[in-house]
Design a protein around this motif. Sequence first.
Motif, PDB file in Angstrom:
ATOM      1  N   SER A   6       0.843  -1.188   0.000  1.00  0.00           N
ATOM      2  CA  SER A   6       0.000   0.000   0.000  1.00  0.00           C
ATOM      3  C   SER A   6       0.872   1.229   0.000  1.00  0.00           C
ATOM      4  CB  SER A   6      -0.911   0.009   1.241  1.00  0.00           C
ATOM      5  OG  SER A   6      -0.148   0.175   2.418  1.00  0.00           O
ATOM      6  N   VAL A   7       0.250   2.375  -0.236  1.00  0.00           N
ATOM      7  CA  VAL A   7       1.001   3.624  -0.238  1.00  0.00           C
ATOM      8  C   VAL A   7       1.671   3.865   1.105  1.00  0.00           C
ATOM      9  CG1 VAL A   7       0.796   6.127  -0.443  1.00  0.00           C
ATOM     10  CG2 VAL A   7      -0.431   4.643  -2.035  1.00  0.00           C
ATOM     11  N   SER A   8       0.995   3.507   2.228  1.00  0.00           N
ATOM     12  CA  SER A   8       1.553   3.745   3.556  1.00  0.00           C
ATOM     13  C   SER A   8       2.778   2.884   3.818  1.00  0.00           C
ATOM     14  CB  SER A   8       0.504   3.483   4.641  1.00  0.00           C
ATOM     15  OG  SER A   8       0.107   2.134   4.636  1.00  0.00           O
ATOM     16  N   ASP A   9       2.911   1.763   3.086  1.00  0.00           N
ATOM     17  CA  ASP A   9       4.088   0.913   3.258  1.00  0.00           C
ATOM     18  C   ASP A   9       5.344   1.576   2.719  1.00  0.00           C
ATOM     19  OD1 ASP A   9       2.738  -1.122   4.490  1.00  0.00           O
ATOM     20  OD2 ASP A   9       2.307  -2.188   2.621  1.00  0.00           O
ATOM     21  N   ARG A  10       5.205   2.492   1.772  1.00  0.00           N
ATOM     22  CA  ARG A  10       6.374   3.119   1.167  1.00  0.00           C
ATOM     23  C   ARG A  10       7.154   3.959   2.178  1.00  0.00           C
ATOM     24  NH1 ARG A  10       4.065   4.873  -4.835  1.00  0.00           N
ATOM     25  NH2 ARG A  10       3.562   2.744  -5.516  1.00  0.00           N
ATOM     26  N   PRO A  11       6.549   4.917   2.886  1.00  0.00           N
ATOM     27  CA  PRO A  11       7.314   5.652   3.892  1.00  0.00           C
ATOM     28  C   PRO A  11       7.826   4.760   5.017  1.00  0.00           C
ATOM     29  CG  PRO A  11       4.989   6.271   3.947  1.00  0.00           C
ATOM     30  CD  PRO A  11       5.197   5.474   2.718  1.00  0.00           C
ATOM     31  N   ALA A  12       7.103   3.690   5.347  1.00  0.00           N
ATOM     32  CA  ALA A  12       7.573   2.776   6.383  1.00  0.00           C
ATOM     33  C   ALA A  12       8.846   2.070   5.936  1.00  0.00           C
ATOM     34  CB  ALA A  12       6.485   1.756   6.719  1.00  0.00           C
ATOM     35  N   ALA A  13       8.884   1.634   4.684  1.00  0.00           N
ATOM     36  CA  ALA A  13      10.085   0.988   4.157  1.00  0.00           C
ATOM     37  C   ALA A  13      11.255   1.968   4.091  1.00  0.00           C
ATOM     38  CB  ALA A  13       9.801   0.415   2.774  1.00  0.00           C
ATOM     39  N   LEU A  14      10.985   3.188   3.671  1.00  0.00           N
ATOM     40  CA  LEU A  14      12.021   4.212   3.648  1.00  0.00           C
ATOM     41  C   LEU A  14      12.567   4.472   5.047  1.00  0.00           C
ATOM     42  CD1 LEU A  14      10.296   6.638   1.149  1.00  0.00           C
ATOM     43  CD2 LEU A  14      12.607   5.751   0.844  1.00  0.00           C
ATOM     44  N   ALA A  15      11.689   4.526   6.023  1.00  0.00           N
ATOM     45  CA  ALA A  15      12.110   4.776   7.405  1.00  0.00           C
ATOM     46  C   ALA A  15      13.017   3.661   7.909  1.00  0.00           C
ATOM     47  CB  ALA A  15      10.885   4.922   8.311  1.00  0.00           C
ATOM     48  N   ARG A  16      12.651   2.416   7.631  1.00  0.00           N
ATOM     49  CA  ARG A  16      13.492   1.296   8.065  1.00  0.00           C
ATOM     50  C   ARG A  16      14.875   1.352   7.419  1.00  0.00           C
ATOM     51  NH1 ARG A  16       8.447  -1.421   7.569  1.00  0.00           N
ATOM     52  NH2 ARG A  16       8.972  -2.139   5.452  1.00  0.00           N
ATOM     53  N   ALA A 120       8.741   5.748  -5.088  1.00  0.00           N
ATOM     54  CA  ALA A 120       8.283   5.436  -3.724  1.00  0.00           C
ATOM     55  C   ALA A 120       8.641   6.522  -2.729  1.00  0.00           C
ATOM     56  CB  ALA A 120       8.902   4.109  -3.267  1.00  0.00           C
ATOM     57  N   ILE A 121       9.277   7.596  -3.185  1.00  0.00           N
ATOM     58  CA  ILE A 121       9.678   8.669  -2.268  1.00  0.00           C
ATOM     59  C   ILE A 121       8.546   9.684  -2.181  1.00  0.00           C
ATOM     60  CG2 ILE A 121      11.349  10.493  -1.822  1.00  0.00           C
ATOM     61  CD1 ILE A 121      13.387   8.856  -3.409  1.00  0.00           C
ATOM     62  N   PRO A 122       7.986   9.917  -0.995  1.00  0.00           N
ATOM     63  CA  PRO A 122       6.880  10.874  -0.852  1.00  0.00           C
ATOM     64  C   PRO A 122       7.307  12.281  -1.253  1.00  0.00           C
ATOM     65  CG  PRO A 122       7.068   9.481   1.099  1.00  0.00           C
ATOM     66  CD  PRO A 122       8.284   9.226   0.275  1.00  0.00           C
ATOM     67  N   ALA A 180      13.736   9.641   9.138  1.00  0.00           N
ATOM     68  CA  ALA A 180      13.068   8.357   9.342  1.00  0.00           C
ATOM     69  C   ALA A 180      11.851   8.515  10.248  1.00  0.00           C
ATOM     70  CB  ALA A 180      14.041   7.344   9.940  1.00  0.00           C
ATOM     71  N   LEU A 181      11.966   9.331  11.277  1.00  0.00           N
ATOM     72  CA  LEU A 181      10.833   9.543  12.186  1.00  0.00           C
ATOM     73  C   LEU A 181       9.701  10.286  11.485  1.00  0.00           C
ATOM     74  CD1 LEU A 181      12.804  10.488  15.433  1.00  0.00           C
ATOM     75  CD2 LEU A 181      11.552   8.362  15.011  1.00  0.00           C
ATOM     76  N   LEU A 186       4.384   9.621   8.769  1.00  0.00           N
ATOM     77  CA  LEU A 186       3.628   9.648   7.521  1.00  0.00           C
ATOM     78  C   LEU A 186       3.017   8.277   7.228  1.00  0.00           C
ATOM     79  CD1 LEU A 186       2.937  11.547   5.126  1.00  0.00           C
ATOM     80  CD2 LEU A 186       4.967  10.627   3.966  1.00  0.00           C
ATOM     81  N   ALA A 187       3.734   7.212   7.598  1.00  0.00           N
ATOM     82  CA  ALA A 187       3.198   5.868   7.398  1.00  0.00           C
ATOM     83  C   ALA A 187       1.963   5.628   8.259  1.00  0.00           C
ATOM     84  CB  ALA A 187       4.272   4.825   7.711  1.00  0.00           C
TER      85      ALA A 187
END
Length: 345
Positions: A6-16, A120-122, A180-181, A186-187
Amino acid sequence: MTAFASVSDRPAALARWLLAVAALVFCMVVVGGITRLTESGLSITQWKPITGAIPPLTHDQWMEAFRLYQQIPEYRQLRQGMSLSDFQFIFFWEWVHRLLGRLIGLAFALPLLWFAARRAIPRGYGWRLVALLALGGLQGAIGWWMVESGLSVRTDVSHYRLAVHLLTALFIMGGLIWTALDLRALARDPRARPAALTPFALLALLILFVQLLYGAFTAGLDAGYVSSTWPLMNDHFVPEGIDWAAGLWATMSSDPYLVHFFHRWWAWIAALALILLARRAKRAGRRGPSVAINAAVGTQIALGIATVVSGIALPLAVLHQAVGALVVASAVWGAHAVGGATRAR
């Protein structure tokens, strides 16, 4: 199934990913401390960003590297008669330090290209990530600029350049964590805005910056060795031996006695500022960063005292630098928590 559910997974993956890179920078800071404490930093006298990743592999290659080291003042004035095995020991730490720098560059640049290709970058984060990448590249140049200062006249590197090198590394680590935070927020909520840096958080971070600056000066000048007693310095609150002849700034930044004195007592001002920051984070409903700040600050003060009274024992000194980096990470977390709560109101 796509790479992102999902779109919300993209910022979560970037954060990790960014937190993983921040962990590598933390390791780089720790290895940098070992490199400094073992006086290994001048063992590699050339800057070869690509081919330098491969260490000497044959006896002749080792002898050539050793020959180059024998030409600099550190060897001629301080290490005459060093054996090849002793040289290989100091070469190892400097090589690992530089290798980590290369790995961090790849660990940042390659995933950044992949995320960019996947779109995938917001919005609003691309420039920040590119800036962090550019700052990482600059850090490599700063590292060589620091090493170069000890290759011709001096027997060590400039403590001013050492301070720039260390503080830039910690700034990069802080920027990675902060970004990352923001992405984690955003996620959780696609409408979330980046956290603001509040005036008090900025003040606390500036106070911490001064402490880190004097920590770097203390390391670069070997100022920790001028006194192995605490709380007094050689039986005096203000140590004897301060030489004011060079002027105010030169004395404040270059006299080992005064630098050590300032570093050990400014620590309490920094600790107070960070404890107050932790309280604000807790009031904002963020217990995690509050606990992290208090734990890191308390541990760091205890380690600082232990390092001094031990006569700068290597394990304690390395831990002191490592926990100093954790203080920075926890302070950034706390400042972000306070700034995020401000934006939410």
